[in-house]
Design an enzyme around this catalytic site. Sequence first.
Site, short mmCIF file in Angstrom:
data_model
loop_
_atom_site.label_atom_id
_atom_site.label_comp_id
_atom_site.label_asym_id
_atom_site.label_seq_id
_atom_site.Cartn_x
_atom_site.Cartn_y
_atom_site.Cartn_z
N GLY A 59 10.74 53.53 83.69
CA GLY A 59 10.49 52.55 84.19
C GLY A 59 9.08 52.16 84.39
N CYS A 86 11.57 59.17 79.66
CA CYS A 86 9.38 58.78 80.06
C CYS A 86 9.85 58.61 81.41
CB CYS A 86 9.81 57.09 79.02
SG CYS A 86 8.03 56.90 79.59
N TYR A 87 10.17 57.99 82.56
CA TYR A 87 9.47 58.10 83.67
C TYR A 87 10.60 58.95 84.28
CZ TYR A 87 8.75 55.98 88.50
OH TYR A 87 8.89 56.20 90.18
N HIS A 173 11.25 57.23 73.32
CA HIS A 173 12.64 56.69 73.77
C HIS A 173 13.85 57.05 73.11
CE1 HIS A 173 12.24 53.87 77.02
NE2 HIS A 173 10.65 54.50 77.43
N GLU A 175 16.87 55.52 72.86
CA GLU A 175 18.16 54.64 72.57
C GLU A 175 18.08 54.08 71.93
OE1 GLU A 175 15.75 55.74 74.81
OE2 GLU A 175 15.10 53.72 76.88
N ASP A 231 34.81 35.94 75.17
CA ASP A 231 34.84 36.25 77.24
C ASP A 231 36.73 35.90 77.28
OD1 ASP A 231 32.30 37.52 76.02
OD2 ASP A 231 31.62 36.47 77.52
N LYS A 373 28.73 43.13 75.79
CA LYS A 373 29.77 42.59 74.61
C LYS A 373 29.92 42.98 73.48
CE LYS A 373 29.44 37.44 73.77
NZ LYS A 373 29.75 36.92 74.99
#
Length: 518
Positions: A59, A86-87, A173, A175, A231, A373
């Site tokens: 963050g 991280c944060y 990170h 991710e 969608d 998605k």
Amino acid sequence: MSLKSGGIVILDYGSQTAQLIARRVRELGVYAPLLPYTVTLDQAQDAAPDFRGVILSGGPSSVYDPGAPRLPDWALSGDWPVLGICYGMQLITQALGGAVAGALHREYGMASVQVREPGALFEGLDAGQTVWMSHGDRIERPPDGFRVLAHTDNAPYAAIGDPDRGLFGVQFHPEVVHTEHGAAMLRNFVFGVCGAAADWTPDHLIDASISAIREQVGSGRVLLGMSGGVDSSVAGELIHRAVGDQLLAVFVNHGMLRAGEADAVIALGRQLGWQNLIAVDATEEFLDRLAGITEPETKRQIIGATFADVFEREAARLGALDWLAQGTIYPDVIESAGTGRPGAKRIKSHHNVGGLPDHLRTRLVEPLRDLFKDEVRAVGTRLGLADSIVWRQPFPGPGLGVRCVGEITWERLELLRAADHIFTGELRAAGLLRVGTAQAFAMLLPVRSVGVMGDNRTYDEVIVLRAVTTTDFMTADWARLDHDLLARVSSRIVNEVKGVNRVLYDISTKPPATIEWE
Ligand code: XMP
């Protein structure tokens, strides 16, 4: 047991990559909701019953800022493992008595970490690896009981952990794709440390969604606005499989679709066996109301209002309806939950289905609410939808209306359709519609330009090609398309589309431009 049991809870501290953590975990087949950091334990358990672990996102704040987002009181008090990124790592450190230093040494971009103690987190991974850092504050002293698992030149505590208590923190990170073994690290945490259940797969999603729809809808009739996009197609097919002919799908052709699109929607409905797909050709009504209008917002408002009128009229014709289906997906849910990140400003009015009876608004069927998605696409493929639908690029509700800059007439739309068909056809043949461009299309300008064809002067229309790369559509770069491909497209358009003598390529980024011109 619910499909959402045994997953991983992700607490959102506002990092740009918080959604990515959830997506990475889900790619491992594990359910992972992204929740505001303010959730109570009951809310977390409601979202993810019997969750097996918690990940704290990064963050923008500093743990020392007054009013900085905090750890919820329950986060470190259960028997579930916790990984702070991280944060998130700084929060764990602060909460357990370690020290976090202010932003003296900013670190941004790639860094090399050296693994000192592989333990559970780095199990089976290389000792030296590239990671992606983006932080101001850093750990100065880990809490008691924590060991250093990895360091970089700048960050002596790049990864720390107290494996006995199942608590871990990484300054980088995992991710993001730039972190070489990020996915493997998350896999180690999710399965090795937490023992999460891997049943969040397209097959399970389809089964669970079908039962949930049946339970929700009962014998009621469900109205769906079908656009032909991924969608609404996937949502529609899930509902169709769940309740068959109780699905009433209305497809409004506003005349501003791309070449062949209206027929494709009808063909899709037929292929899927939707008995009640109602296709309405309202082209004339739309074009009548748009005649002479050139101001972009007015065009959008007219298209939106006309769409609502037509849709509502068709809905009324269908008689009593019990449910309204919407293709809301998980990122929409996250955004509207307002998890503390400043909302994106509305630059252009986007239209959705409006003007429906209030009683339907509160009775929504949203089968894609929990899906990102890429998960919608995976489900679509599993449901047997063609790649051309599953991988269709986003297309704005007002369609070619916002790409026909200036007045919208049938002739101008036809010319634009032909040019767009050539451009997207060439991109498709080059494999660039699925990867390489996130959105690519042609536009028609309201100016003419002088040219020469044969021995004659021409004074003809101008087509602009736009192709962008982006992941979130909030920012975008123009695609560096091959010059030979652009040359071929340009030459085909001026030769094959009568009335066009000039083709431009838009090299604007977003910001300051937007993707569409209107
Ligand atoms: P802009 O032009 O704002 O577009 O950079 C960002 C993304 O949104 C799409 N877009 C729309 N989608 N209804 C939609 O459903 C709309 O009115 C609309 N306007 C823009 C645009 O195509 C791009 O993907």
